[in-house]
Design an enzyme around this catalytic site. Structure first.
Site, PDB file in Angstrom:
ATOM      1  N   LYS A 176       0.862  -1.189   0.000  1.00 36.07           N
ATOM      2  CA  LYS A 176       0.000   0.000   0.000  1.00 36.07           C
ATOM      3  C   LYS A 176       0.896   1.237   0.000  1.00 36.07           C
ATOM      4  O   LYS A 176       1.454   1.616   1.016  1.00 36.07           O
ATOM      5  CB  LYS A 176      -0.909   0.050   1.227  1.00 36.07           C
ATOM      6  CG  LYS A 176      -1.954   1.159   1.077  1.00 36.07           C
ATOM      7  CD  LYS A 176      -2.581   1.593   2.385  1.00 36.07           C
ATOM      8  CE  LYS A 176      -1.926   2.827   2.974  1.00 36.07           C
ATOM      9  NZ  LYS A 176      -1.925   4.048   2.145  1.00 36.07           N
ATOM     10  N   GLU A 251       9.573   1.857  11.123  1.00 39.09           N
ATOM     11  CA  GLU A 251      10.517   2.980  11.056  1.00 39.09           C
ATOM     12  C   GLU A 251       9.687   4.246  11.197  1.00 39.09           C
ATOM     13  O   GLU A 251       8.858   4.540  10.339  1.00 39.09           O
ATOM     14  CB  GLU A 251      11.243   3.000   9.706  1.00 39.09           C
ATOM     15  CG  GLU A 251      12.249   1.899   9.520  1.00 39.09           C
ATOM     16  CD  GLU A 251      13.301   1.847  10.585  1.00 39.09           C
ATOM     17  OE1 GLU A 251      13.553   2.881  11.251  1.00 39.09           O
ATOM     18  OE2 GLU A 251      13.856   0.764  10.786  1.00 39.09           O
ATOM     19  N   CYS A 285      12.743  11.653   7.623  1.00 37.95           N
ATOM     20  CA  CYS A 285      12.775  11.229   9.021  1.00 37.95           C
ATOM     21  C   CYS A 285      14.165  11.441   9.590  1.00 37.95           C
ATOM     22  O   CYS A 285      14.344  11.527  10.790  1.00 37.95           O
ATOM     23  CB  CYS A 285      12.294   9.803   9.182  1.00 37.95           C
ATOM     24  SG  CYS A 285      13.181   8.663   8.181  1.00 37.95           S
ATOM     25  N   GLU A 386       8.374  16.169  16.436  1.00 38.58           N
ATOM     26  CA  GLU A 386       8.763  16.150  15.030  1.00 38.58           C
ATOM     27  C   GLU A 386       7.877  17.117  14.243  1.00 38.58           C
ATOM     28  O   GLU A 386       6.653  16.995  14.258  1.00 38.58           O
ATOM     29  CB  GLU A 386       8.626  14.737  14.462  1.00 38.58           C
ATOM     30  CG  GLU A 386       9.160  14.633  13.044  1.00 38.58           C
ATOM     31  CD  GLU A 386       9.093  13.219  12.472  1.00 38.58           C
ATOM     32  OE1 GLU A 386       8.051  12.573  12.616  1.00 38.58           O
ATOM     33  OE2 GLU A 386      10.099  12.787  11.875  1.00 38.58           O
TER      34      GLU A 386
HETATM   35  C1  UN1 Z   1      13.449   8.858   5.388  1.00 35.61           C
HETATM   36  O1  UN1 Z   1      13.490  10.066   5.516  1.00 35.61           O
HETATM   37  O2  UN1 Z   1      12.411   8.251   5.684  1.00 35.61           O
HETATM   38  O3  UN1 Z   1      19.373   8.954   5.004  1.00 35.61           O
HETATM   39  C2  UN1 Z   1      14.535   8.063   4.788  1.00 35.61           C
HETATM   40  C3  UN1 Z   1      18.584   9.575   4.311  1.00 35.61           C
HETATM   41  C4  UN1 Z   1      17.909   8.872   3.162  1.00 35.61           C
HETATM   42  C5  UN1 Z   1      16.724   8.107   3.633  1.00 35.61           C
HETATM   43  C6  UN1 Z   1      15.752   8.873   4.456  1.00 35.61           C
HETATM   44  N1  UN1 Z   1      18.842   7.989   2.527  1.00 35.61           N
HETATM   45  O4  UN1 Z   1      18.310  10.735   4.537  1.00 35.61           O
END
Ligand code: UN1
Length: 496
Positions: A176, A251, A285, A386
């Site tokens: 999804k 995650e 993230c 966040e």
């Molecule tokens: C994310 O923001 O969910 O290390 C992943 C990084 C990228 C991946 C981010 N290669 O910023």
């Protein structure tokens, strides 16, 4: 007429309309244009996908892994051929600037190459047995059907992190994708199809989280859920899937900090801060949303940082001169702005930015000015929660120990970075920063696909994407004993 054909579900190797007959709009955040529509599926569509996946997986698990890997190699080649085209689409529906979109497609290519190699490894372990003429080993067995739920901020990279290892390990996938990025998802599914992945091994069901996502959590035909997204949703997934005894890999959020010690190369640190805080408009993230600086260099750091932030060119990511694109949608914009107002109310000093950009054509899209707060205290909400946007909080501390303490004093634990030239502090930081990823003299973003990716505390639940660690999510350890003595050997009989 829309610019793109509707994004239909991909189930059992066929593109099909949702049984609900309903569709949602796909909007370009750079200018508000409706690019096309995506299938707003229901639980019935998911059911079909799971059925197709189960059937396909029963044959796929018997295909030798090096043969499975050939499909992944073709996936890598097709992605290489289509890198520009996919990157353009990705920028159009997600907003990140084109060079980042190309970098993201490259991440998926790298993952396909890496996981294709895994077809000739998928290492197990051989172990001595306690008994004579007996052999003991543990092998990786596929889990069955993997449900993956992916976010809009890395619509192809994160999908590649999850689907490629799952497939090479002998599983089928029900995916999804995020509602905001259906075109990129469709492009990835087309690549799998053209690469010759047998029908039913990758199924895409577009839809809303509360309908399709929710149905995945309780579906008895899905063995593992791999999710990237918010901590709030992850918590819900963990409890629902836990009740159904599904393995869940999560995650989630981050509140990543760059620590700048007094002995740091300040110019280098500023380069890293700008890139990690405002790249992808702060919607990673791994984005840096805090800077923890030793007080004696705070002024010098801000003096270098502020003009750089003010000079960032914000606009449509398809324009190669643009450095910061829009944020994903109106709600994101409103949330970012609420946090900025809150920061002002909490007494932080707004140094630059702090408003929606509406000059000229920017008014049609969702643009937020790159923002810096100084004088932020670690207990303020802007320093704890966040924000997922281009907002940076600068905090001064009095020592290395304080810096570590402030870095660790948030509920998240994804990525941390430290700038220093002191090798002893490098190793102490490596030990004491409580995140899943630590960078030394580099920003908080830029994780590479062949190393484990994930975080501690409210960021994750102990699993990792990427690297060899990803295989632990998508396989079961199967322990096998072969007794070739020709007689019954009874283990755990103590006759001493
Ligand atoms: C994310 O923001 O969910 O290390 C992943 C990084 C990228 C991946 C981010 N290669 O910023």
């Amino acid at each position: 007429m829309h610019r793109f054909e509707p994004c239909l579900n991909f189930i059992g190797g066929r593109w099909c309309e949702p049984k609900t007959g309903q569709y949602g709009d796909n909007v370009n955040p750079a200018n508000g244009e409706v690019l096309g529509v995506w299938a707003r599926s229901g639980a019935d569509d998911l059911d079909d996908a799971v059925r197709a996946a189960r059937e396909a997986q029963s044959a796929w698990r018997l295909v030798p892994a090096p043969e499975r890997a050939k499909v992944l190699r073709r996936v890598a080649d097709l992605l290489r051929d289509r890198k520009d085209e996919i990157a353009q689409t990705l920028t159009m529906e997600m907003g990140k600037v084109i060079e980042e979109a190309r970098g993201e497609v490259q991440e998926a290519i790298d993952m396909a190459d890496y996981m294709a190699g895994e077809g000739r490894r998928l290492f197990g372990q051989t172990t001595p047995s306690e008994l004579p003429d007996k052999f003991a080993m543990s092998v990786r067995a596929p889990v069955g059907v993997v449900g993956i739920i992916t976010p809009w901020n890395f619509p192809i990279a994160i999908a590649s992190w999850k689907s490629l290892p799952a497939i090479v390990a002998g599983n089928a996938v029900v995916w999804k994708p995020a509602e905001e990025t259906p075109l990129t998802a469709r492009a990835f599914a087309e690549v799998y199809q053209e690469a010759g992945l047998p029908a039913g091994l990758l199924n895409v069901v577009f839809g809303d989280g509360p309908v399709v996502g929710e149905a995945m959590l309780s579906h008895p035909g899905i063995d593992v859920i791999s999710f990237t997204g918010s901590t709030e949703t992850g918590r819900h997934i963990a409890s629902r899937a836990g009740a159904n005894l599904k393995r869940v890999s999560l995650e989630m959020g981050g509140k990543n900090a760059i620590t700048v010690l007094a002995d740091a190369d300040l110019d280098l640190a500023v380069d890293a801060i700008v890139w990690s805080a405002y790249g992808t408009s702060g919607q990673r993230c791994t984005a840096a949303s805090r800077v923890i600086v030793e007080r004696e260099v705070e002024e010098a750091l801000l003096a270098r940082l502020l003009p750089r932030v003010q000079a960032l060119r914000v606009g449509d990511g398809l324009d190669p001169a643009v450095q910061v694109g829009p944020v994903i949608h109106e709600e994101a914009l409103a949330k970012i702005d609420r946090y900025v107002r809150l920061g002002v109310d909490e007494g932080a000093r707004l140094m630059t930015g702090g408003r929606r950009l509406t000059e000229g054509t920017l008014a049609q899209g969702y643009y937020y000015a790159p923002t810096v707060f100084a004088g932020v205290r670690p207990d303020m909400r802007i320093a704890q929660e966040e924000i997922f946007g281009p907002v940076l909080c600068v905090m001064a501390v009095d020592s290395f120990e304080d810096a570590i303490h402030v870095n660790n004093g948030v509920k998240y634990g994804l990525s941390a970075s430290i700038f220093t030239r002191d090798v002893n502090r490098v190793f102490r930081a490596m030990r004491d920063l409580d995140t899943g990823i630590v960078y030394v003299n580099a920003g908080t973003t830029g994780a590479e696909i062949h190393l484990p990716f994930g975080g501690t505390k409210a960021t994750g639940n102990g699993h990792r994407d990427s690297g060899q660690a990803a295989l632990d999510v998508f396989t079961e350890w199967k322990t096998v004993y072969v007794d070739y003595s020709g007689r019954l050997q009874r283990a755990q009989i103590d006759n001493n």
